[in-house]
Write an enzyme that holds these catalytic residues in place. Sequence first.
Site, PDB file in Angstrom:
ATOM      1  N   SER A  58      -8.698   3.366   1.926  1.00 28.44           N
ATOM      2  CA  SER A  58      -7.324   3.700   1.445  1.00 28.44           C
ATOM      3  C   SER A  58      -6.369   2.499   1.032  1.00 28.44           C
ATOM      4  O   SER A  58      -5.511   2.729   0.619  1.00 28.44           O
ATOM      5  CB  SER A  58      -6.870   4.666   2.641  1.00 28.44           C
ATOM      6  N   SER A  90      -9.678  -0.072   6.778  1.00 26.19           N
ATOM      7  CA  SER A  90      -9.195   0.076   5.469  1.00 26.19           C
ATOM      8  C   SER A  90      -8.720  -1.186   4.817  1.00 26.19           C
ATOM      9  O   SER A  90      -8.231  -1.193   3.745  1.00 26.19           O
ATOM     10  CB  SER A  90      -8.196   1.239   5.251  1.00 26.19           C
ATOM     11  N   LYS A 146       0.667  -1.184   0.160  1.00 23.68           N
ATOM     12  CA  LYS A 146      -0.044   0.051  -0.121  1.00 23.68           C
ATOM     13  C   LYS A 146       0.748   1.382  -0.142  1.00 23.68           C
ATOM     14  O   LYS A 146       1.890   1.536   0.695  1.00 23.68           O
ATOM     15  CB  LYS A 146      -0.841   0.032   1.356  1.00 23.68           C
TER      16      LYS A 146
END
Length: 397
Positions: free
Chosen positions: A66, A90, A40
């Site tokens: 996210s 998330s 990420k």
Amino acid sequence: MAVEVMARDTDYGAFVEKFILQPVPSPHPLPLSGLTFAIKDIINGENIHYGTPTNPCAPDRIPGGSSSGSAVAVGAKLVDFSLGTDTGGSVRVPASYCGIYGFRPSIGAVSTAGVIPMSQFFDTVGWFARDPKILKQVGHVLLESSDTPHVRPSQVIVAEDCVRLSSIPSGRTTQVLLKAVEKLFGGEIPLNVFSDAGHIIKNVILGDYVKDKVPSLKNFISEGNNDQETIPSLAALSRAMRLLQRYEIKKNHGDWMTTFKPEFGPGIHEQVWEAMRTSSDNIDACQYMRTELRAALTALLGDSGIFVYPTVQGPPPKLKMDAAAFEVDIAKAFRLLAIAGVSGFCQVSIPLGMYDNLPVSVSLVAKHGSDGFLLNLVSTLHDTLKEEIQVAERTSY
């Protein structure tokens, strides 16, 4: 979004950068050798700056929050697993929306060193996979733990009030999982968690239990009630969690935001500047409530019990949702996400196939520090659960 280790022609908008990592020679077998992965980069999923990754299960729906780039990379079969972060949901939400496994570890179980902090009270490094065996392999590495012995859950507690929050029929969520549990471990469903201790599957009204056992939560219960807060104690839990998050966002990033005044998209803009107006009032009360909640839920679960309830309250929302509607949707989701978030427990979102052509899921939650046990359980359930999902999908049409 995410950084990938191998380039692909079609990436579903999941990546901001791609490169190949050359393998490092090792005299010993490496547990993740041969697997591809994505990591990420802290960018919100639906945003005005970089576009939105395409949900591989439902292209007209959002892929999540996210960590959605990481979820899309796994869901689109671009990589075998990926890393994300989960502060408010998330990892769990994108996993549910993209039809894959997503694991949020116990708070503090996986190091967050080097991760840009959002809220240290809740920040975790989680991971995604399509295969529960890979989910488990990654967990052993990140948790720096040896293989945990397979343990039969002492009880499987269905949070009935949480199940009722879902817009998806329970026959396509919790009941699918419970049938798999019954096949593997046996046990009929009694009326409530306090009856017939010989049964493995039990029901509880979690909101009532939390209200009774966490008296400090009364500081956050709204006097009014509306259709967004059908479980007042869980709505209060969500309210306290978001207060702590906003407080720490301001503490971590307030100076930068007031100095540079960055541009945020709809929905995010309102949340960020609400955080900037947050005071330290009630922060101590939030912390005390977290301690009470963890103790209460630990007592309910016992040594190897698990909670069962939907990961989210419904299918993935459509793209370009109105900001006000987006905020309502978040408020609803947080009633479920706050249970593990505030207690610091570990949670896994399990994909259950498709319903009305949209992905559906269910979550298992175990007490703090039971990460290895939960990963083992998910792996053990997989084959039987897969059979039950196929039956449920055939009978849904």
